[in-house]
Design an enzyme around this catalytic site. Structure first.
Site, mmCIF file in Angstrom:
data_model
loop_
_atom_site.group_PDB
_atom_site.id
_atom_site.type_symbol
_atom_site.label_atom_id
_atom_site.label_comp_id
_atom_site.label_asym_id
_atom_site.label_seq_id
_atom_site.Cartn_x
_atom_site.Cartn_y
_atom_site.Cartn_z
ATOM 1 C CE LYS A 67 -33.994 36.617 -40.393
ATOM 2 N NZ LYS A 67 -33.900 38.053 -41.048
HETATM 3 C C1 LIG Z 1 -33.007 39.148 -40.760
HETATM 4 C C2 LIG Z 1 -33.320 40.255 -41.741
HETATM 5 C C3 LIG Z 1 -32.248 41.096 -42.087
HETATM 6 C C4 LIG Z 1 -30.916 41.022 -40.891
HETATM 7 O O1 LIG Z 1 -29.942 40.147 -41.216
HETATM 8 P P1 LIG Z 1 -29.009 39.678 -40.327
HETATM 9 O O2 LIG Z 1 -28.594 38.065 -40.674
HETATM 10 O O3 LIG Z 1 -29.811 39.424 -39.032
HETATM 11 O O4 LIG Z 1 -28.080 40.526 -40.305
HETATM 12 C C5 LIG Z 1 -32.267 42.056 -42.917
HETATM 13 N N1 LIG Z 1 -33.294 42.070 -43.565
HETATM 14 C C6 LIG Z 1 -34.625 41.166 -43.422
HETATM 15 C C7 LIG Z 1 -35.548 41.533 -44.352
HETATM 16 C C8 LIG Z 1 -34.406 40.339 -42.590
HETATM 17 O O5 LIG Z 1 -35.533 39.506 -42.597
#
Ligand SMILES: *Cc1c(COP(=O)(O)O)cnc(C)c1O
Length: 469
Positions: free
Chosen positions: A113
């Protein structure tokens, strides 16, 4: 480059105008009128660029209302060593054969993120400074998104963050990470309730349009277009790192929840990046895996959503999925509206008549993984390579193995570092994952958090008192 809504009811708008908005006014999601194309000469030119330079190139294709020099300043502020603990920003970590990890978790909160959020922090502050405006971000988090937003926006002058988290329900690491921030513009509100109740309070306050306008409330949720655009960059980066010639194919495996990460891969592919397969991996919450297998999209209720050991993928309603469906139905807003109407009345829609396009036209394949798979994958990877992977990345790697093909590099997106999920790692291999230097003392730092009842009026009063004017 102008942006329209997937439901067709928004006047074309510039990037900076949709940047600060959530849903489009018609309830749809913003998308560029068409995807820019990148040819093989351009790709060849991009081979020698640093991550920040590449981000300038890719993002300038989507952003034409910020001067290029300014954009370049923003990308260099976002993607630099010091913020990321790798000079490359996104290292490729070979595992075996053709399979490598794409290291997206070297940022301050150890999860992917940060890749989008660090850019968002820069571009928010830039646009708000230009417009002499302020924004109060209101959100709820069960961990990853909230902390990534706080680390990206800490210390900014024109943005404050009010982040609700469920009191006593996050891991010690997650609490320490968020609550140790001492910046005056960061407000951690620990609500005595569960995540869904935090989310309900956010919805209630943001849904009070008078309150929302009076306090200039905004959001940084996963439907934000700038986040999707920023994520497109690392698909190009990954491709450039594991190929040497034009047209070489690469597959990407993506641990998925809200469909944000893999949507960016879809966009990169539509822009002309030679991507073979986009491998969508889910955990036990397999709504998306089911769609790509059957053509039926059937989101589940919160009560039917399993709490798993890859918790950031415990999502039953994929908020970005509409952007992909828009492409699937030939970018026809009338069809999108009809599908989402069906979703409301029947709880599902059926696109099985388009199933042959999922892979043939768009390269998507899918699979899912469960707790036992995760433990097995973490253990097998550790035994074979010495590398410890986190449970989300393990979901991706497990499904990637089913689609690995000779001669085609497979990049598994490393969406978090194992240090965040020590319990599962301990269960899988019997050792504690390494904690990055600099975070070792995290749990001994003083914490700054406001504990309150699960009561919207208390949260409202706090925002009234502390919001930026
Ligand atoms: C948010 C997240 C995901 C999922 O990503 P999306 O964009 O919601 O599909 C997968 N792994 C981790 C560690 C995350 O923080």
């Amino acid at each position: 480059m102008k942006y329209r809504s997937t439901r067709g009811g928004m006047q074309p708008q510039a990037f900076s105008d949709i940047l600060l908005e959530g849903l489009a006014p018609d309830g749809g999601l913003a998308l560029p009128e068409s995807f820019p194309r990148v040819n093989s000469e351009t790709l060849a030119r991009w081979r020698t660029l640093s991550y920040a330079e590449l981000a300038t190139e890719v993002l300038s294709l989507f952003i034409d209302d910020i001067p290029r020099d300014d954009l370049n300043t923003l990308t260099h502020a976002a993607y630099r060593e010091g913020v990321f603990d790798s000079a490359e920003i996104v290292p490729v970590k070979p595992l075996y054969d053709n399979v490598s990890l794409l290291g997206l978790s070297q940022g301050p909160t150890l999860a992917f993120k940060d890749m989008a959020m660090q850019f968002l922090g820069q571009v928010f502050e830039y646009v708000l400074t230009k417009r002499n405006g302020t924004l109060n971000i209101l959100g709820a988090t069960s961990g990853d998104t909230g902390s990534a937003a706080e680390y990206a926006l800490r210390g900014k002058d024109h943005v404050a963050v009010f982040m609700l988290s469920p009191h006593g329900r996050m891991s010690e690491f997650q609490r320490a990470q968020m609550y140790s921030l001492q910046d005056a513009n960061i407000h951690n509100l620990a609500v005595k309730g569960v995540f869904d109740e935090c989310q309900d309070i956010v919805k209630m306050l943001a849904g009070d349009l008078q309150f929302k306008a009076a306090h200039r409330l905004g959001a940084v949720n996963s439907i934000n277009w700038a986040r999707i655009a920023a994520q497109v960059v690392y698909y190009f980066w990954g491709w450039l790192r594991v190929t040497s010639e034009a047209g070489q194919l690469v597959s990407f495996a993506v641990p998925s929840g809200n469909f944000g990460n893999i949507l960016s891969g879809h966009i990169a592919r539509e822009m002309g990046l030679p991507i073979h397969r986009l491998v969508l991996a889910t955990n036990e919450n397999n709504v998306l895996e089911e769609f790509f297998r059957t053509g039926v999209y059937h989101p589940r209720a919160a009560a039917q959503t399993h709490a798993t050991s890859s918790p950031s993928m415990d999502i039953s309603r994929a908020s970005n999925f509409e952007r992909f469906v828009f492409d699937l139905v030939d970018r026809d807003p009338v069809k999108v509206i009809a599908l989402w109407r069906q979703l409301e009345s029947n709880g599902e829609f059926d696109l099985s008549h388009l199933k042959n396009r999922f892979t043939d036209r768009y390269g998507f394949v899918s699979g899912c993984s469960n707790h036992a798979d995760r433990l097995r994958t973490i253990r097998a990877t550790y035994e074979r390579t010495g590398v410890i992977i986190d449970p989300h990345t393990a979901d991706g790697l497990k499904v990637a193995q089913a689609y690995a093909e000779p001669g085609i590099p497979m990049l598994v997106l490393e969406t978090a570092l194992p240090a965040k999920f020590a319990e599962t790692i301990q269960e899988a291999i019997g050792v504690q994952p390494p904690v990055p230097v600099g975070l070792k003392d995290l749990s001994s730092l003083p914490q700054r958090v406001e504990v309150m009842d699960c009561d919207a009026t208390q949260v409202r009063a706090y925002i009234q008192k502390h919001a930026l004017r």
